[in-house]
Design an enzyme around this catalytic site. Structure first.
Site, PDB file in Angstrom:
ATOM      1  N   HIS A   1       0.814  -1.238   0.000  1.00  0.00           N
ATOM      2  CA  HIS A   1       0.000   0.000   0.000  1.00  0.00           C
ATOM      3  C   HIS A   1       0.834   1.269   0.000  1.00  0.00           C
ATOM      4  O   HIS A   1       0.438   2.253   0.611  1.00  0.00           O
ATOM      5  CB  HIS A   1      -0.936   0.041   1.215  1.00  0.00           C
ATOM      6  CG  HIS A   1      -1.823  -1.151   1.353  1.00  0.00           C
ATOM      7  ND1 HIS A   1      -2.891  -1.391   0.527  1.00  0.00           N
ATOM      8  CD2 HIS A   1      -1.796  -2.187   2.235  1.00  0.00           C
ATOM      9  CE1 HIS A   1      -3.504  -2.501   0.896  1.00  0.00           C
ATOM     10  NE2 HIS A   1      -2.854  -3.008   1.926  1.00  0.00           N
ATOM     11  N   HIS A   2       1.967   1.248  -0.699  1.00  0.00           N
ATOM     12  CA  HIS A   2       2.828   2.439  -0.663  1.00  0.00           C
ATOM     13  C   HIS A   2       3.111   3.016  -2.049  1.00  0.00           C
ATOM     14  O   HIS A   2       4.264   3.324  -2.364  1.00  0.00           O
ATOM     15  CB  HIS A   2       4.176   2.108   0.000  1.00  0.00           C
ATOM     16  CG  HIS A   2       4.051   1.518   1.365  1.00  0.00           C
ATOM     17  ND1 HIS A   2       4.986   0.656   1.898  1.00  0.00           N
ATOM     18  CD2 HIS A   2       3.095   1.658   2.310  1.00  0.00           C
ATOM     19  CE1 HIS A   2       4.607   0.294   3.118  1.00  0.00           C
ATOM     20  NE2 HIS A   2       3.461   0.877   3.390  1.00  0.00           N
ATOM     21  N   PRO A   3       2.112   3.190  -2.915  1.00  0.00           N
ATOM     22  CA  PRO A   3       2.434   3.737  -4.238  1.00  0.00           C
ATOM     23  C   PRO A   3       2.968   5.164  -4.135  1.00  0.00           C
ATOM     24  O   PRO A   3       2.409   5.990  -3.420  1.00  0.00           O
ATOM     25  CB  PRO A   3       1.095   3.713  -4.980  1.00  0.00           C
ATOM     26  CG  PRO A   3       0.051   3.677  -3.918  1.00  0.00           C
ATOM     27  CD  PRO A   3       0.667   2.952  -2.757  1.00  0.00           C
TER      28      PRO A   3
END
Ligand SMILES: Cc1cc2nc3c(=O)[nH]c(=O)nc-3n(C[C@H](O)[C@H](O)[C@H](O)COP(=O)(O)OP(=O)(O)OC[C@H]3O[C@@H](n4cnc5c(N)ncnc54)[C@H](O)[C@@H]3O)c2cc1C
Length: 512
Positions: free
Chosen positions: A452-454
Site C-alpha cells: 500500500h505504498h504507491p
C-alpha cells in the site's frame, strides 16, 4: 468562491499543510476533500485495519493485470475522507533510512531532502512515547507509540529473539536513521485507537477563521490561464462550481494528483488523446515512475499453541535485513521479513489457509525494500468516474525478483529456526516441496500483495524530465505545487507515511 491557498485533498499531507499554512492568519486557506468525515467505529480499531477496505471511505482501486504476478490484479485501497489514507492505513510509522534520502538528494541535487535536513521535520511532527532524544520529539502533533513487552505479542517477542539468535542486531526502533535489525514496529496508535493525521493536525485548528474545509467536494479539473493555475472546477452537492485561488497545492495523493492533472490536459499527449482529453501542457513525467512495495503473503504456519489476539495491529514487527549478511548494522536494507499474529495469505491461497483460523496460526511476510520496477498510471477517460489504468509493473526487474526470493528464503530461515520452535506447527505455505528457485519465484508471484505504498507519480527532480522541481513546484505552470506521496522520487525502505508528513512539514516551513 475565492481563496489565497487552495489545498486539494484533506488526507495525510493535506491535513499537515492546512494546519501549518493557516497558522499565518493573513491568508485564507481552503481545503477541499472528495470524501467526508468518517464515523465508522471499526476504523478506530487497529486490529481491524485489513477488514475495513472497500467501505465508503475507500477509493478501492484495482491494478491492471500484472505479468510479474502471474497475471493477477491487485486491490489498491486509498482513503477517501477527512484524513485520507491515514483513515485506512496500517499505522506503521517508519521514516526510512539515511540511504533512502541520499537517493532523494541524488535525484534533486538538493540537500534539503537529506536525512539530516529532514530530521527536524520528522521530530516536529511526532510525540514519541519513548521520550525526546537527538532523533525523537515529544512536542509534535502525531502520537508515535513504540510498544513495550506489555503490548507486543509473545509470538513477536520470540520472533525478534529468533532473529537475534541468528545474529541480527537489535535496534531501539526503526526511526533513528538506520533500519537494519529487529525491533517492534512504531505505530500511530494512542490508547488502543488509530490516530489519523486529521485528528491531530486539521481538526484542532478548524476554528481558525482563515481556514475552510469543504468535504464532499471533488475537484474535476484545474483552471489554467496563460500558463498559471488560477483555481479549480469542483463538484459539490452535484453542482459544478469554480474556486479561484492565488495558489493551488495538490495533496490528492499519488493516484489522485496525476489523474487530476491528466483530466486537466496536463500529461503525455498520446495518453491524453487516447482518453479523449485535449493537451493543454505536454508533460511526459505525469503518472510515470509509479512504484510500490510488495509483500509476500505469506509464509504461513500452524501454531502449536494458541496465538493470543494482537493488542496492536496484527503486523507487529518488520525486520529489515541486508543481503550482505545478517549481522550488518549500517547501510541500506534490501529485504524485509515481518511477523503477523495470524494467518495472512493472498487470494491465490484462500483455500490453503482455510483451516488456519485466527489464533491457530501465524505468518511471516516477505518483501523488497527498494524495488527498481517502475510502472505508470493513466486516465481512461475525461471524467473522475472513468476508472484509472494503474500499472505498477511489479517484479519487472531481476533485482526485484531475486530479492523477493531472498526475502522468502530469509522468512523460511527464521520460520524454521530454533527460536520459533515453541510456536511452530506444520508449515502451511509455501506448500511442502516448493524449494527450487523457480518454485519459490512462482510462489512469490502468486503470494504478493501490495504493501500500500504507491509513490513517484509526480516525482521531484533536478532534470527537466521530472514533473516537479526540488521546491515542489509543478514544472511548466506557475501557481501550482505538489506536496504529497506523488513527489517521492524513489521509495523509502519501509512504509512511507512518516516521509509524506515530513515532506509536507518541510514545504510548509519554507512557504511564504
Ligand atoms: C491500506 C493502506 C495501508 C497503509 N499502511 C501504511 C502504514 O502502515 N504505514 C505507512 O507509513 N504508510 C501506510 N500506507 C501509506 C500511507 O497511508 C500513504 O502513503 C499516505 O497516507 C499518503 O498520503 P497523501 O497525503 O499522499 O495522500 P492521501 O492521504 O491518500 O490523501 C489524498 C486525499 O485526497 C483526496 N482526493 C483525491 N482526489 C481528489 C479530488 N479530485 N478532489 C478532492 N479530493 C481528492 C482523497 O480522498 C484523500 O483524502 C498505507 C496506505 C493504505 C491505503
Amino acid at each position: 468562491m475565492t481563496t489565497d491557498i487552495l489545498i486539494i485533498g484533506a488526507g495525510s499531507s493535506g491535513s499537515v499543510l492546512a494546519n501549518r499554512l493557516s497558522a499565518d492568519r493573513s491568508r485564507q486557506v481552503t481545503v477541499v476533500e472528495a470524501g467526508a468525515r468518517v464515523a465508522d467505529p471499526e476504523m478506530r480499531m487497529p486490529e481491524r485495519w485489513p477488514f475495513i477496505h472497500g467501505r465508503s471511505y475507500d477509493w478501492a482501486y484495482r491494478t491492471t493485470p500484472q505479468p510479474g504476478l502471474a497475471g493477477r490484479r491487485l486491490e489498491w485501497a486509498r482513503g477517501k475522507g477527512i484524513g485520507g489514507s491515514s483513515l485506512v492505513h496500517a499505522m506503521a510509522h517508519m521514516r526510512g533510512c539515511r540511504a533512502d534520502f541520499a537517493r532523494w538528494v541524488d535525484a534533486t541535487g538538493d540537500s534539503r531532502w537529506s536525512w539530516d535536513s529532514l530530521l527536524p521535520h520528522f521530530i516536529a511532527s511526532e510525540s514519541f512515547s519513548g521520550g525526546a532524544s537527538a532523533v525523537h520529539g515529544t512536542a509534535g502533533p502525531l502520537p508515535v507509540l513504540l510498544p513495550g513487552p506489555e503490548l507486543s505479542s509473545p509470538l513477536v517477542q520470540d520472533y525478534l529473539a529468533a532473529w537475534a539468535s541468528l545474529g541480527v542486531p537489535r535496534i531501539p526502533d526503526h526511526n533513528g536513521g538506520e533500519m537494519l535489525g529487529g525491533t517492534p514496529n512504531s505505530l500511530t496508535i494512542q490508547n488502543g485507537k488509530r490516530v489519523t493525521v486529521s485528528d491531530v493536525y486539521l481538526d484542532p485548528v478548524l476554528d481558525r477563521p482563515n481556514l475552510a474545509l469543504l468535504p464532499h467536494t471533488t475537484v474535476q479539473k484545474l483552471v489554467i490561464k496563460r500558463g498559471r493555475v488560477t483555481g479549480a472546477l469542483i463538484i459539490r452537492d452535484g453542482h459544478e462550481e469554480l474556486i479561484e485561488a492565488g495558489e493551488v497545492i495538490l495533496a490528492a495523493g499519488s493516484i489522485g494528483d496525476p489523474l487530476l492533472l491528466m483530466r486537466s490536459g496536463i500529461g503525455d499527449p498520446e495518453v491524453l488523446a487516447e482518453a479523449g482529453v485535449a493537451t493543454v501542457l505536454e508533460s511526459h513525467g505525469v503518472g510515470r515512475n509509479l512504484h510500490d512495495h510488495l509483500l509476500g503473503a505469506g509464509n504461513v504456519y500452524h501454531s502449536r499453541r494458541p496465538v493470543p489476539p494482537t493488542k496492536l495491529q496484527l503486523s507487529e514487527s518488520m525486520t529489515y535485513l541486508s543481503a550482505r549478511g545478517l549481522t550488518e548494522t549500517a547501510g541500506a536494507p534490501d529485504i524485509v521479513v515481518g511477523c503477523v499474529v495470524g494467518p495472512s495469505a493472498s487470494e491465490s491461497f484462500t483455500d490453503a489457509v482455510s483451516d488456519v483460523p485466527p489464533g491457530s496460526g501465524y505468518t511471516l511476510l516477505f518483501g523488497v525494500t527498494n524495488p527498481t520496477s517502475r510502472g505508470s498510471l493513466r486516465i481512461s477517460g475525461p471524467d473522475i468516474t472513468d476508472a484509472p489504468l494503474i500499472d505498477p509493473n511489479y517484479l519487472d526487474t531481476d533485482h526485484d525478483r531475486d530479492l523477493l526470493r531472498s526475502a522468502l528464503e530469509h522468512a523460511l530461515l527464521v520460520g524454521r529456526s530454533e527460536g520459533l520452535a515453541g510456536w511452530r506447527g506444520k508449515q502451511v505455505l509455501p506448500a511442502t516441496g516448493v524449494s527450487t528457485p523457480a518454485e519459490l519465484d512462482d510462489f512469490g508471484a502468486r503470494a504478493a500483495i501490495t504493501h500500500h505504498h504507491p509513490v513517484g507519480t509526480l516525482s521531484m527532480g533536478s532534470s527537466d524530465a521530472a514533473p516537479v522541481t526540488p521546491d515542489l513546484a509543478f514544472r511548466g505552470l506557475s501557481g501550482l505545487s505538489v506536496v504529497d506521496a506523488s513527489v517521492i522520487p524513489s521509495i523509502t525502505a519501509g512504509p512511507v507515511h512518516a516521509a509524506v508528513l515530513a515532506i509536507a512539514e518541510a514545504f510548509a516551513a519554507t512557504h511564504d
